[in-house]
Design a protein around this motif. Structure first.
Motif, PDB file in Angstrom:
ATOM      1  N   ARG A  13       1.093  -0.816  -0.162  1.00 48.42           N
ATOM      2  CA  ARG A  13       0.038  -0.315  -0.198  1.00 48.42           C
ATOM      3  C   ARG A  13       1.340   0.935   0.274  1.00 48.42           C
ATOM      4  O   ARG A  13       0.217   2.228  -0.512  1.00 48.42           O
ATOM      5  CB  ARG A  13      -1.014  -0.044   0.922  1.00 48.42           C
ATOM      6  CG  ARG A  13      -1.514  -1.443   1.092  1.00 48.42           C
ATOM      7  CD  ARG A  13      -3.306  -0.731   1.978  1.00 48.42           C
ATOM      8  NE  ARG A  13      -4.236  -1.811   1.591  1.00 48.42           N
ATOM      9  CZ  ARG A  13      -4.650  -2.257   3.054  1.00 48.42           C
ATOM     10  NH1 ARG A  13      -4.220  -2.589   3.935  1.00 48.42           N
ATOM     11  NH2 ARG A  13      -5.594  -3.279   2.805  1.00 48.42           N
ATOM     12  N   THR A  17       0.824   4.113  -2.728  1.00 48.37           N
ATOM     13  CA  THR A  17       0.736   5.442  -2.515  1.00 48.37           C
ATOM     14  C   THR A  17       1.994   6.730  -3.068  1.00 48.37           C
ATOM     15  O   THR A  17       1.351   7.665  -3.601  1.00 48.37           O
ATOM     16  CB  THR A  17       0.611   5.702  -0.760  1.00 48.37           C
ATOM     17  OG1 THR A  17      -1.024   5.254  -0.699  1.00 48.37           O
ATOM     18  CG2 THR A  17      -0.507   7.271  -0.333  1.00 48.37           C
ATOM     19  N   LEU A  39      -6.166  -5.811  -1.606  1.00 50.01           N
ATOM     20  CA  LEU A  39      -5.864  -4.537  -1.540  1.00 50.01           C
ATOM     21  C   LEU A  39      -7.366  -3.786  -1.571  1.00 50.01           C
ATOM     22  O   LEU A  39      -7.647  -3.061  -1.000  1.00 50.01           O
ATOM     23  CB  LEU A  39      -5.174  -3.982  -2.545  1.00 50.01           C
ATOM     24  CG  LEU A  39      -3.345  -4.314  -2.940  1.00 50.01           C
ATOM     25  CD1 LEU A  39      -2.947  -3.160  -4.283  1.00 50.01           C
ATOM     26  CD2 LEU A  39      -2.859  -2.968  -1.238  1.00 50.01           C
TER      27      LEU A  39
END
Length: 698
Positions: A13, A17, A39
């Protein structure tokens, strides 16, 4: 249920990002796909490239075909552009998972990342092998001991040690514990080279006949998932449903009936031998007879058809039908080998040859396309097909420079309006601009009042705009393209392909007119500004503010405001989206920087102006070269801004423009730059203005 891997999930993650993408790698069965699936973003697109070669073009085409299928098989040429626009219009970030990539290199990454979707698209690339790529890489290894025990359903140390924290082995062993004690299973697996193979063979032993047949079908064809519709044709509905349920229960296939590569390889080696040719024949018949109703299934069917078409043990008639099934795909890179094979098999079939020529042209194989079209013409007995072959051949000969032979063909090609437009396009491509202009003007005058000819007339306007660009009449071309967009103002027409092409013409860097003294043509600029403002508002409402058509219109609108001296801050507000949605080499980015530079200069923020002009100059130079008019205009503006801020390099840039600028670069530039920079231009030498301004305007 997803168990464990919480640290890896957080790392994935974070990478998405911060970087917008991540590469997942590790040995087969280690849980890469399961981690990506965990996810669970609101909008997730999953495409498997199983069965593709490592050729970047083929991988990109397979991704495009998979996205096309998931979008309902829209009849558009550039599916990646449509996908990017859909992602850009979503309120929340979306996730693209590209699975089963055979190998990953920097070039392959460039082909698989949809950069035009912008920062709202996160991309996970899954592969077994990464030799070293400039991207965040997350390599999965064995599971932690506590997570492995939870997944297995036992904390037996000996069994856990034998399984080595491998998720696939742990899941299979968990099923085996229903019949064996942990100690017995550990003894059985101890010392074997591959515990997974032993566990899979145990699962095979208890399978029903329908499930075994599915495994064999999977082993002899493409690694792509087997569509349920094909299984129903092979096994009947009850047998197919029973096999799907059992294979999923026994962890031998996922919910989409994609048999894991490790399972396929084990089945190929360890299931009892069968007549593989007879089995391939049955599967080929089912692939050929599969209905076309479901786009997802049809895409998978084409993957299997492509693999089966390469089998030498199938009858030629069946192989032909398999090739024909594949060429229904709209991605030329995937279909070209099959068109080529059909053209060689059916060297006297004009329809096959024309279709092959069209696909070869699509992928840039012009010589091969010409040969096929040349062979097709004399063979065609149907007048329409003969005309199609001749028209294609004439255009190909023009592209190859064989104008004498092309001229002979053009004299034979008369009749349809489409032929007239393509002929006039050929005149432009040859540099015969006056002939093209006269022909297009006559075409428009003749057909403009006919409602049934609306589409052809708009195409003629766009072709005339391209002609005007090449003869230096950029303002006329710009206004013509704007009129084409305005002509599609009806809601049902706003998504028309002609509109997209008109916006491309309007926003092409080579089309950008010199930002001359607006007093020369102020009423026209006023009208253009009004039209573009309305169009921009309409497209914002219909497609959203981040759509590339909307952003392109925003830049064009900013240019008209600049030409009228009403700079404002409208373009500044969308600059971030412009930089995000357009690839680094796209001219719209550079044109936006030019307009923003003039806006900053008008506000006496010369340092900011220099930064914007520098971005435009370096971008134009990289794409168009050192002496293209757009590059020189940007360099001139940069030189002035540097001079006014006292920074070095201003004089050097201005002298470069003096040495290389044609007169058109300087037409009105003095008046425009003076209106932008104001009185500060007293530092700009008058001899340079004289050099840049043609005698006709002195």
């Amino acid at each position: 249920m997803f168990i464990g891997r919480q640290d890896e999930l957080r790392e994935l993650r974070t990478a998405l990002t911060e970087s917008g993408m991540c590469v997942l790698t590790g040995p087969p069965g280690i849980g890469k796909s399961a981690l990506a699936a965990a996810l669970a973003l609101p909008g997730t697109w999953w495409v498997s490239l199983a069965g593709s070669s490592a050729d970047p073009g083929e991988l990109a085409a397979t991704l495009a075909a998979g996205l096309r299928a998931r979008m309902g098989n829209p009849q558009v040429t550039d599916i990646i552009e449509l996908f990017a626009e859909r992602i850009a219009g979503e309120p929340e970030p979306s996730l693209l998972i590209v699975d089963d990539i055979p190998a990953l290199t920097e070039e392959i990454i460039d082909h698989l990342i949809v950069r035009t979707a912008g920062r709202r698209l996160r991309t996970v690339l899954i592969t077994n092998r990464v030799p070293g790529v400039p991207a965040p890489v997350l390599e999965l290894g064995p599971m932690a001991a506590a997570d492995a025990a939870e997944l297995l359903g036992s904390d037996d140390a000996d069994l856990l040690d034998v399984l080595g924290g491998h998720p696939m082995a742990l899941r299979l062993a968990g099923l085996a514990l229903r019949k064996h004690s942990p100690a017995d299973l550990a003894d059985r697996l101890s010392g074997v080279a591959s515990p997974i193979t032993v566990l899979l063979r145990d699962r095979f032993d208890g399978l029903g006949e329908s499930s075994l047949r599915v495994l064999r079908f999977s082993a002899l064809s493409s690694p792509a998932a087997l569509p349920p519709g094909v299984l129903r044709l092979l096994l009947g509905r009850p047998g197919a449903e029973e096999a799907v349920e059992e294979l999923h229960r026994e962890l031998l296939a996922d919910g989409a009936l994609r048999v894991h590569p490790v399972v396929r390889d084990t089945a190929r080696r360890h299931l009892p031998p069968v007549d593989w040719t007879a089995l391939a024949r049955r599967l080929a018949d089912a692939v050929i007879d599969h209905p076309w109703s479901d786009p997802d299934e049809s895409f998978l069917v084409s993957r299997h058809a492509a693999r089966l078409a390469g089998r030498p043990d199938l009858p030629l008639a069946i192989v032909d039908r398999l090739h024909r099934r594949v060429i229904t795909l709209r991605e030329p890179v995937l279909t070209v080998p099959h068109h080529r094979e059909l053209a060689e098999r059916h060297f006297d079939d004009p329809e096959v040859l024309v279709e092959a020529a069209e696909r070869m042209r699509d992928v840039g194989q012009i010589d091969e396309a010409r040969d096929y079209a040349d062979r097709a013409g004399p063979l065609a007995t149907d007048p329409a097909l003969r005309h199609r072959a001749r028209l294609l051949l004439a255009e190909l000969l023009d592209e190859l420079g064989d104008t004498a032979r092309a001229d002979h063909l053009w004299t034979l090609l008369t009749g349809s309006t489409d032929t007239q437009l393509r002929f006039l396009r050929s005149r432009r491509l040859r540099g015969r601009y006056d002939e093209a202009r006269r022909g297009l003007a006559e075409f428009i005058d003749r057909y403009e009042i006919r409602h049934a000819m609306f589409d052809q007339v708009q195409l003629a306007h766009l072709e005339l705009a391209r002609n005007e660009i090449e003869v230096g009449a950029q303002p006329e071309a710009r206004r013509r393209a704007a009129r084409v967009i305005a002509a599609h103002a009806h809601p049902d027409l706003q998504g028309h392909t002609t509109v997209a092409e008109a916006v491309r013409v309007l926003t092409d860097a080579r089309l950008t007119p010199p930002l001359t003294d607006p007093r020369d043509d102020r009423p026209v600029w006023e009208e253009t500004e009004s039209e573009l403002r309305e169009l921009r508002a309409r497209y914002t409402g219909s497609y959203g503010p981040r759509h590339t058509l909307t952003l392109s219109l925003a830049v064009a609108h900013g240019e008209t405001l600049t030409a009228l001296g009403r700079l404002g801050d409208t373009l500044q507000r969308v600059r971030e989206d412009v930089l995000d949605r357009f690839v680094p080499e796209h001219p719209v980015r550079f044109r936006a920087e030019m307009v923003l530079g003039f806006a900053a200069a008008r506000s006496h923020r010369n340092a900011d102006a220099a930064e914007h002009f520098a971005g435009a100059f370096h971008g134009f130079r990289a794409v168009l070269g050192d002496v293209h008019p757009n590059t020189l205009r940007a360099e001139l503006a940069l030189g002035v801004a540097l001079k006014l801020t006292g920074r070095r390099g201003g004089a050097r840039h201005m002298l470069h423009v003096v040495r290389h600028a044609p007169g058109s670069v300087g037409i009105g530039t003095d008046l425009f730059l003076q209106s932008a920079f104001g009185s500060g231009l007293s530092v700009f030498p008058s001899w340079l203005w004289r050099r840049l301004t043609p005698p006709a305007r002195e």
